[in-house]
Design a protein around this motif. Structure first.
Motif, PDB file in Angstrom:
ATOM      1  N   LYS A   7      83.666  56.289  19.758  1.00 35.12           N
ATOM      2  CA  LYS A   7      83.387  56.327  18.327  1.00 35.12           C
ATOM      3  C   LYS A   7      84.391  57.147  17.514  1.00 35.12           C
ATOM      4  O   LYS A   7      85.071  56.611  16.660  1.00 35.12           O
ATOM      5  N   ILE A  12      90.109  63.381  14.727  1.00 39.72           N
ATOM      6  CA  ILE A  12      89.079  63.410  13.677  1.00 39.72           C
ATOM      7  C   ILE A  12      88.053  64.489  13.996  1.00 39.72           C
ATOM      8  O   ILE A  12      87.647  65.254  13.117  1.00 39.72           O
ATOM      9  N   PHE A  20      84.777  72.585   8.640  1.00 40.91           N
ATOM     10  CA  PHE A  20      83.470  73.169   8.314  1.00 40.91           C
ATOM     11  C   PHE A  20      83.567  74.693   8.044  1.00 40.91           C
ATOM     12  O   PHE A  20      83.226  75.145   6.950  1.00 40.91           O
TER      13      PHE A  20
HETATM   14  C1  HEM Z   1      80.615  70.695   4.429  1.00 40.72           C
HETATM   15  C2  HEM Z   1      81.283  70.480   5.546  1.00 40.72           C
HETATM   16  C3  HEM Z   1      81.422  69.066   6.045  1.00 40.72           C
HETATM   17  C4  HEM Z   1      82.166  68.050   5.531  1.00 40.72           C
HETATM   18  C5  HEM Z   1      83.034  68.104   4.272  1.00 40.72           C
HETATM   19  C6  HEM Z   1      81.959  66.889   6.389  1.00 40.72           C
HETATM   20  C7  HEM Z   1      82.548  65.655   6.193  1.00 40.72           C
HETATM   21  C8  HEM Z   1      82.463  64.581   7.059  1.00 40.72           C
HETATM   22  C9  HEM Z   1      83.271  63.395   7.004  1.00 40.72           C
HETATM   23  C10 HEM Z   1      84.354  63.092   5.939  1.00 40.72           C
HETATM   24  C11 HEM Z   1      82.924  62.601   8.049  1.00 40.72           C
HETATM   25  C12 HEM Z   1      83.581  61.276   8.456  1.00 40.72           C
HETATM   26  C13 HEM Z   1      84.697  61.649   9.434  1.00 40.72           C
HETATM   27  C14 HEM Z   1      85.608  60.489   9.881  1.00 40.72           C
HETATM   28  O1  HEM Z   1      85.154  59.624  10.632  1.00 40.72           O
HETATM   29  O2  HEM Z   1      86.805  60.489   9.504  1.00 40.72           O
HETATM   30  C15 HEM Z   1      81.846  63.260   8.768  1.00 40.72           C
HETATM   31  C16 HEM Z   1      81.173  62.761   9.865  1.00 40.72           C
HETATM   32  C17 HEM Z   1      80.178  63.438  10.553  1.00 40.72           C
HETATM   33  N1  HEM Z   1      79.735  64.725  10.311  1.00 40.72           N
HETATM   34 FE1  HEM Z   1      80.385  65.971   8.852  1.00 40.72          FE
HETATM   35  N2  HEM Z   1      81.092  67.229   7.383  1.00 40.72           N
HETATM   36  C18 HEM Z   1      80.723  68.547   7.222  1.00 40.72           C
HETATM   37  C19 HEM Z   1      79.869  69.287   8.005  1.00 40.72           C
HETATM   38  C20 HEM Z   1      79.102  68.762   9.041  1.00 40.72           C
HETATM   39  C21 HEM Z   1      78.077  69.485   9.770  1.00 40.72           C
HETATM   40  C22 HEM Z   1      77.667  70.945   9.527  1.00 40.72           C
HETATM   41  C23 HEM Z   1      77.564  68.622  10.697  1.00 40.72           C
HETATM   42  C24 HEM Z   1      76.476  68.889  11.722  1.00 40.72           C
HETATM   43  C25 HEM Z   1      75.241  69.086  11.372  1.00 40.72           C
HETATM   44  C26 HEM Z   1      78.277  67.358  10.560  1.00 40.72           C
HETATM   45  C27 HEM Z   1      78.093  66.254  11.356  1.00 40.72           C
HETATM   46  C28 HEM Z   1      78.771  65.050  11.247  1.00 40.72           C
HETATM   47  C29 HEM Z   1      78.559  63.907  12.121  1.00 40.72           C
HETATM   48  C30 HEM Z   1      77.588  63.814  13.301  1.00 40.72           C
HETATM   49  C31 HEM Z   1      79.429  62.895  11.668  1.00 40.72           C
HETATM   50  C32 HEM Z   1      79.543  61.457  12.230  1.00 40.72           C
HETATM   51  C33 HEM Z   1      78.579  60.588  11.443  1.00 40.72           C
HETATM   52  C34 HEM Z   1      78.419  59.197  12.083  1.00 40.72           C
HETATM   53  O3  HEM Z   1      79.092  58.909  13.067  1.00 40.72           O
HETATM   54  O4  HEM Z   1      77.582  58.440  11.580  1.00 40.72           O
HETATM   55  N3  HEM Z   1      79.186  67.479   9.540  1.00 40.72           N
HETATM   56  N4  HEM Z   1      81.600  64.473   8.147  1.00 40.72           N
END
Ligand code: HEM
Length: 220
Positions: A7, A12, A20
């Protein structure tokens, strides 16, 4: 039968998790700086609903009188935040990952269906790739927000040397306004993002660490 699917690429995952704590540090140090001149509120007409931030809130977090510390932290971590963000955008372009992530014109129509499906109002899930269209909109927006934060930050950091950039934002006061409200939007994005991740479940969360996800085969 469950199967394992690739995935999230390693780059990434690294850049996501590095972002974060960096973003957290930018928000925290920004709050230390903002304390010195706290001008923003939410108003309805002439009634001030909420002032950023109440005295009790600042006191509880130990924010007062730390302007110099806040500026030093902000001006140090901003380079790391910008470098990580730039590396992420370059990687998205070079790897072609942007195709799965950026919003497309039909995203808005399908995102409404995603919301109806998530609210258990309609049964059928709209077709999606790696991300659904609500995610495409959210992730595209947060990338644009990151870029705007850096640009508006530079506009208020060097308003003389980068006078042209400050002028693009409509002057120093507007650049500061954009910079502040983007921070509030980051916090809102964070809250919604973490709730969505919790709802999506452990397997989805683990895929952002391990890169692979266990997927159940579709059953009719
Ligand atoms: C504020 C800080 C954060 C930002 C700006 C952010 C932003 C993003 C972005 C842009 C993606 C897509 C990444 C890609 O495929 O290129 C993503 C995916 C993801 N993020 Fe964050 N994130 C943050 C914090 C977090 C935190 C704290 C968690 C955990 C609780 C988290 C869990 C995830 C997960 C599991 C995905 C994958 C979603 C999926 O596959 O459906 N993120 N995030």
């Amino acid at each position: 039968m469950a199967r394992i699917e690739t995935k999230h690429p390693l780059a990434i995952r690294w850049m996501h998790w590095i972002n974060f704590p960096l973003l957290a540090m930018m928000i925290w140090s920004g709050m230390l700086v903002y304390w010195a001149n706290p001008v923003y509120s939410v108003w309805i007409g002439s009634c001030e609903l909420f002032h950023f931030f109440p005295v009790w809130f600042n006191d509880a977090l130990g924010i007062p009188y730390r302007l110099a510390e806040g500026l030093q932290l902000h001006f140090f971590f901003m380079w790391l935040f910008a470098a990580n963000g730039l590396a992420y955008v370059i990687y998205l372009i070079v790897s072609g990952e942007w195709r799965a992530l950026l919003l497309i014109p039909s995203s808005f129509k399908r995102a409404a269906r995603v919301a109806l499906h998530d609210a258990h109002i309609v049964k059928d899930k709209p077709p999606q790739g790696k991300y659904n269209d609500a995610q495409r909109i959210a992730y595209s927006s947060v990338i644009a927000m990151g870029m705007l934060s850096i640009l508006s930050g530079l506009a208020i950091y060097k308003p003389t040397q980068l006078a042209w950039l400050t002028a693009v934002f409509g002057g120093y006061e507007w650049a500061r306004w954009v910079h502040f409200w983007l921070t509030i939007l980051f916090v809102l994005f964070f809250v919604v993002h973490v709730i969505q991740v919790a709802i999506a479940g452990w397997r989805n969360f683990r895929s952002m660490i391990m890169g692979r996800e266990i997927v159940e085969a579709e059953t009719e």
